[in-house]
Motif scaffolding. Sequence first.
Motif, PDB file in Angstrom:
ATOM      1  N   ILE A  17       0.838  -1.208   0.000  1.00  0.00           N
ATOM      2  CA  ILE A  17       0.000   0.000   0.000  1.00  0.00           C
ATOM      3  C   ILE A  17       0.867   1.250   0.000  1.00  0.00           C
ATOM      4  CG2 ILE A  17      -1.634   1.347   1.386  1.00  0.00           C
ATOM      5  CD1 ILE A  17      -2.917  -1.347   2.179  1.00  0.00           C
ATOM      6  N   ARG A  20       2.431   1.849  -3.427  1.00  0.00           N
ATOM      7  CA  ARG A  20       1.444   2.312  -4.402  1.00  0.00           C
ATOM      8  C   ARG A  20       1.058   3.781  -4.191  1.00  0.00           C
ATOM      9  NH1 ARG A  20      -0.229   0.157  -8.764  1.00  0.00           N
ATOM     10  NH2 ARG A  20      -2.377   0.591  -8.316  1.00  0.00           N
ATOM     11  N   CYS A  21       1.407   4.358  -3.036  1.00  0.00           N
ATOM     12  CA  CYS A  21       1.075   5.753  -2.747  1.00  0.00           C
ATOM     13  C   CYS A  21       2.112   6.723  -3.305  1.00  0.00           C
ATOM     14  CB  CYS A  21       0.934   5.955  -1.246  1.00  0.00           C
ATOM     15  SG  CYS A  21      -0.491   5.134  -0.576  1.00  0.00           S
ATOM     16  N   PRO A  52      -3.594   7.035   0.911  1.00  0.00           N
ATOM     17  CA  PRO A  52      -4.247   5.808   0.431  1.00  0.00           C
ATOM     18  C   PRO A  52      -5.743   5.795   0.729  1.00  0.00           C
ATOM     19  CG  PRO A  52      -2.814   5.336   2.301  1.00  0.00           C
ATOM     20  CD  PRO A  52      -2.614   6.768   1.954  1.00  0.00           C
ATOM     21  N   PHE A  53      -6.509   5.309  -0.231  1.00  0.00           N
ATOM     22  CA  PHE A  53      -7.964   5.128  -0.145  1.00  0.00           C
ATOM     23  C   PHE A  53      -8.750   6.432  -0.087  1.00  0.00           C
ATOM     24  CE2 PHE A  53      -5.948   1.580   2.235  1.00  0.00           C
ATOM     25  CZ  PHE A  53      -6.120   0.611   1.269  1.00  0.00           C
TER      26      PHE A  53
END
Length: 71
Positions: A17, A20-21, A52-53
């Motif tokens: 995660i 991916r940021c 994230p998100f």
Amino acid sequence: MPEIISVVILLLVVIFILVRCIRIVQQAKAYVIEFLGAYKTTWNVGLHFKIPFVEKVTKVVTVSYTHLTLP
């Protein structure tokens, strides 16, 4: 033993995660960023970190210039 496997899997998910940021915006491109579905900002060339998100890259825009030759 199952606790170690669970910790390793959790660690791998967290690392995935975080990786991916990280976003690198290429030259002659711009990224449009949304925060919870609303426009937040436009990222230009360079290294950027997104939440994230919550933040999302909505569009990648090419901002290169083309030369127009007139007769």
